[in-house]
Design a protein around this motif. Sequence first.
Motif, short mmCIF file in Angstrom:
data_model
loop_
_atom_site.label_atom_id
_atom_site.label_comp_id
_atom_site.label_asym_id
_atom_site.label_seq_id
_atom_site.Cartn_x
_atom_site.Cartn_y
_atom_site.Cartn_z
N ALA A 46 30.21 43.36 30.94
CA ALA A 46 30.25 44.50 31.71
C ALA A 46 31.31 44.92 32.46
CB ALA A 46 29.05 44.18 32.76
N ASP A 47 31.41 46.43 32.42
CA ASP A 47 32.66 46.88 33.20
C ASP A 47 32.71 46.74 34.64
OD1 ASP A 47 31.10 49.25 34.35
OD2 ASP A 47 30.75 49.80 32.38
N GLU A 49 32.32 48.63 37.25
CA GLU A 49 31.34 49.50 38.01
C GLU A 49 30.11 48.78 37.99
OE1 GLU A 49 29.65 54.06 38.13
OE2 GLU A 49 31.15 53.51 36.74
N THR A 50 29.61 48.30 36.81
CA THR A 50 28.17 47.74 36.52
C THR A 50 28.07 46.35 37.28
OG1 THR A 50 28.03 48.69 34.31
CG2 THR A 50 26.74 46.59 34.69
N ALA A 53 27.46 46.90 40.94
CA ALA A 53 26.42 47.37 41.38
C ALA A 53 25.32 46.31 41.23
CB ALA A 53 26.08 48.58 40.20
N ARG A 54 25.49 45.01 40.71
CA ARG A 54 24.40 44.21 40.73
C ARG A 54 24.51 43.55 42.25
NH1 ARG A 54 23.78 43.91 35.28
NH2 ARG A 54 25.42 43.45 33.86
N GLY A 112 24.32 40.42 32.86
CA GLY A 112 23.14 40.90 32.98
C GLY A 112 21.85 40.02 32.91
#
Length: 279
Positions: A46-47, A49-50, A53-54, A112
């Motif tokens: 994931a990038d 930013e992702t 956000a987790r 994720g």
Amino acid sequence: MKNQSVIFSLIAFLVAGSCTHSELKENVHNSVTTPEKSDSLIAKVADNETIMARKEVPILCYHNIHDFRRASDRAGGYDVTPAAFAEQMQALADSGYQTILPDQLYEYLAGGAKIPQKPVMVTFDDTHEEHFTIGNVELKKHGFKGAYFVMTISINRPRYMNKEQIRQLSDEGNAVCCHTWDHHMVTKYIPSDWDTQLVKPQKQLESIIGKPVQYFAYPFGLWNEAAIPELKSRGYKLAFILSSSRDSSAPLYTVRRMLVPGAWTTPGMLKAMKSTFHL
């Protein structure tokens, strides 16, 4: 002539079979003794930013576990009594927390993947023998697993873990991770230090446990931007700091942990954990 032809064919078959068997044995041996580094099952990381956000996973960091009131008559910041550690692990279990390991954390952050509803990671720094004799024993009582960050210069020294203890931790399902060769501060490295502090201990630990070593904790929790490409190029997937904030440009290499001081009560530890990681 026909019988001779059959005999020659049989000999050729046996010789060929013997070579194949030897090669197979060699390949099996190599597969066991030479750990292979893998990017896991994640198709694409994931990038940043992702990842940022987790929701953060609470990660606790322990150093010395001993009765400092008898040993040094002081409540040192790196010292937790065995009774306090046991009480804290009991409190986590009673509160419904389940331990996860760096592999799971990486799969969660980078891909994720699902993790327990109330995850926690329990980590130990600096190879102290009580991590095995006290820490591991208490974790087992609750079905917990831990991550042990080893500085390899200490292995087999008095009051530090030996190779057999480190191997047992790994065999029992705990994570054995790198904490440099001699605890030299990353921010002071010169070019020749990177292999000494990242590769040398990595290979030594892999030779002990027979598994890849892909997780790293910065000594004193201190890091700099120069460390990130060095860690990546040497196969490390996550690197752990201490209480300072994650860096949005390198969240996988600035994963936060919380140092647990010996002066904290168990309710105080739980309160600080929830506040630190916004639970």
